[in-house]
Design a protein around this motif. Structure first.
Motif, PDB file in Angstrom:
ATOM      1  N   GLY A  47      -3.422   7.958   5.802  1.00 39.17           N
ATOM      2  CA  GLY A  47      -4.598   7.160   6.163  1.00 39.17           C
ATOM      3  C   GLY A  47      -5.481   7.868   7.169  1.00 39.17           C
ATOM      4  N   GLU A  48      -4.863   8.501   8.166  1.00 39.28           N
ATOM      5  CA  GLU A  48      -5.629   9.253   9.159  1.00 39.28           C
ATOM      6  C   GLU A  48      -6.288  10.473   8.538  1.00 39.28           C
ATOM      7  OE1 GLU A  48      -2.601  10.006  12.028  1.00 39.28           O
ATOM      8  OE2 GLU A  48      -2.714   7.977  12.877  1.00 39.28           O
ATOM      9  N   GLN A  49      -5.565  11.171   7.647  1.00 42.04           N
ATOM     10  CA  GLN A  49      -6.143  12.325   6.946  1.00 42.04           C
ATOM     11  C   GLN A  49      -7.309  11.891   6.064  1.00 42.04           C
ATOM     12  OE1 GLN A  49      -3.102  14.221   4.658  1.00 42.04           O
ATOM     13  NE2 GLN A  49      -2.112  15.163   6.435  1.00 42.04           N
ATOM     14  N   ALA A  50      -7.147  10.765   5.390  1.00 48.05           N
ATOM     15  CA  ALA A  50      -8.204  10.261   4.513  1.00 48.05           C
ATOM     16  C   ALA A  50      -9.472   9.975   5.313  1.00 48.05           C
ATOM     17  CB  ALA A  50      -7.742   9.016   3.772  1.00 48.05           C
ATOM     18  N   ALA A  51      -9.317   9.371   6.487  1.00 50.68           N
ATOM     19  CA  ALA A  51     -10.484   9.069   7.319  1.00 50.68           C
ATOM     20  C   ALA A  51     -11.170  10.350   7.791  1.00 50.68           C
ATOM     21  CB  ALA A  51     -10.070   8.217   8.509  1.00 50.68           C
ATOM     22  N   SER A  52     -10.394  11.354   8.176  1.00 54.48           N
ATOM     23  CA  SER A  52     -11.015  12.601   8.643  1.00 54.48           C
ATOM     24  C   SER A  52     -11.704  13.343   7.507  1.00 54.48           C
ATOM     25  CB  SER A  52      -9.973  13.498   9.321  1.00 54.48           C
ATOM     26  OG  SER A  52      -9.028  13.950   8.401  1.00 54.48           O
ATOM     27  N   VAL A  53     -11.102  13.339   6.311  1.00 54.07           N
ATOM     28  CA  VAL A  53     -11.725  13.986   5.150  1.00 54.07           C
ATOM     29  C   VAL A  53     -13.021  13.258   4.782  1.00 54.07           C
ATOM     30  CG1 VAL A  53     -11.434  14.389   2.670  1.00 54.07           C
ATOM     31  CG2 VAL A  53      -9.606  14.956   4.239  1.00 54.07           C
ATOM     32  N   PHE A  69      -1.804  -2.428  -6.715  1.00 55.17           N
ATOM     33  CA  PHE A  69      -0.696  -2.587  -5.788  1.00 55.17           C
ATOM     34  C   PHE A  69      -0.977  -3.747  -4.850  1.00 55.17           C
ATOM     35  CE2 PHE A  69      -0.782   1.964  -6.797  1.00 55.17           C
ATOM     36  CZ  PHE A  69       0.511   2.145  -7.250  1.00 55.17           C
ATOM     37  N   GLN A  70       0.064  -4.451  -4.424  1.00 59.41           N
ATOM     38  CA  GLN A  70      -0.115  -5.524  -3.461  1.00 59.41           C
ATOM     39  C   GLN A  70      -0.535  -4.936  -2.123  1.00 59.41           C
ATOM     40  OE1 GLN A  70       3.456  -7.842  -3.307  1.00 59.41           O
ATOM     41  NE2 GLN A  70       3.069  -8.797  -5.276  1.00 59.41           N
ATOM     42  N   PHE A  71      -1.316  -5.705  -1.365  1.00 57.00           N
ATOM     43  CA  PHE A  71      -1.834  -5.219  -0.090  1.00 57.00           C
ATOM     44  C   PHE A  71      -0.808  -5.491   1.017  1.00 57.00           C
ATOM     45  CE2 PHE A  71      -5.105  -3.444   2.345  1.00 57.00           C
ATOM     46  CZ  PHE A  71      -5.118  -4.081   3.571  1.00 57.00           C
ATOM     47  N   HIS A  72       0.260  -4.729   0.997  1.00 57.53           N
ATOM     48  CA  HIS A  72       1.257  -4.769   2.061  1.00 57.53           C
ATOM     49  C   HIS A  72       2.000  -3.449   2.054  1.00 57.53           C
ATOM     50  CE1 HIS A  72       5.008  -5.219  -0.313  1.00 57.53           C
ATOM     51  NE2 HIS A  72       4.211  -5.786  -1.199  1.00 57.53           N
ATOM     52  N   GLY A  73       2.832  -3.234   3.049  1.00 50.40           N
ATOM     53  CA  GLY A  73       3.625  -2.016   3.106  1.00 50.40           C
ATOM     54  C   GLY A  73       2.788  -0.768   3.244  1.00 50.40           C
ATOM     55  N   ARG A  74       3.026   0.194   2.360  1.00 49.39           N
ATOM     56  CA  ARG A  74       2.377   1.504   2.457  1.00 49.39           C
ATOM     57  C   ARG A  74       0.873   1.424   2.224  1.00 49.39           C
ATOM     58  NH1 ARG A  74       6.408   4.508  -1.501  1.00 49.39           N
ATOM     59  NH2 ARG A  74       6.219   2.470  -2.449  1.00 49.39           N
ATOM     60  N   VAL A  75       0.437   0.581   1.298  1.00 47.36           N
ATOM     61  CA  VAL A  75      -1.007   0.439   1.036  1.00 47.36           C
ATOM     62  C   VAL A  75      -1.703  -0.101   2.281  1.00 47.36           C
ATOM     63  CG1 VAL A  75      -2.746  -0.732  -0.351  1.00 47.36           C
ATOM     64  CG2 VAL A  75      -0.683   0.135  -1.433  1.00 47.36           C
ATOM     65  N   LYS A  76      -1.150  -1.136   2.880  1.00 51.39           N
ATOM     66  CA  LYS A  76      -1.730  -1.720   4.092  1.00 51.39           C
ATOM     67  C   LYS A  76      -1.724  -0.699   5.225  1.00 51.39           C
ATOM     68  CE  LYS A  76      -1.469  -5.845   7.002  1.00 51.39           C
ATOM     69  NZ  LYS A  76      -1.865  -5.183   8.206  1.00 51.39           N
ATOM     70  N   GLN A  77      -0.656   0.076   5.339  1.00 50.69           N
ATOM     71  CA  GLN A  77      -0.562   1.078   6.400  1.00 50.69           C
ATOM     72  C   GLN A  77      -1.633   2.156   6.231  1.00 50.69           C
ATOM     73  OE1 GLN A  77       1.613   0.738   8.906  1.00 50.69           O
ATOM     74  NE2 GLN A  77       0.810   2.528   9.942  1.00 50.69           N
ATOM     75  N   ILE A  78      -1.903   2.575   5.003  1.00 53.42           N
ATOM     76  CA  ILE A  78      -2.953   3.568   4.747  1.00 53.42           C
ATOM     77  C   ILE A  78      -4.313   3.022   5.167  1.00 53.42           C
ATOM     78  CG2 ILE A  78      -4.230   4.774   2.927  1.00 53.42           C
ATOM     79  CD1 ILE A  78      -1.535   5.122   1.473  1.00 53.42           C
TER      80      ILE A  78
END
Length: 101
Positions: A47-53, A69-78
């Motif tokens: 998620g941090e890399q995506a924002a910087s890119v 995908f459901q909006f929880h877990g890894r998706v929510k964290q990204i």
């Protein structure tokens, strides 16, 4: 607004910024080059890399496409990590709510 498409498999996580009108990928990041586990800590890094890119390409506001995908877990964290790093999520829902009033 570009679409932030998130895809998570059993081994890797991918984030792409897509311009649907031009039908092209503007920027992307993934865990393909790194041998990291597919967990919440890695999702935060992606998620941090995506924002910087995205910032490097001049993208500041996006629409999230969770790819079914459901909006929880890894998706929510990204998404949370990307917004914490300065990427803004489209406020279309807020605009619709104001128009309804």
């Amino acid at each position: 607004r570009p679409r932030m498409a998130i895809c998570i498999s059993n081994k890797h996580m991918y984030v792409q910024f897509i311009d649907d009108t031009a039908m092209s990928t503007l920027a992307s990041t993934s865990t393909l080059k790194e041998a990291k586990p597919c967990n919440l800590a890695t999702a935060k890094l992606i998620g941090e890399q995506a924002a910087s890119v995205a910032k490097e390409k001049g993208i500041s506001i996006v629409v999230v496409d969770r790819g079914g995908f459901q909006f929880h877990g890894r998706v929510k964290q990204i998404v949370d990590a990307a917004t914490a790093a300065g990427l803004k999520i489209s406020d279309r829902a807020a605009e619709v709510a104001e128009e309804a009033k």
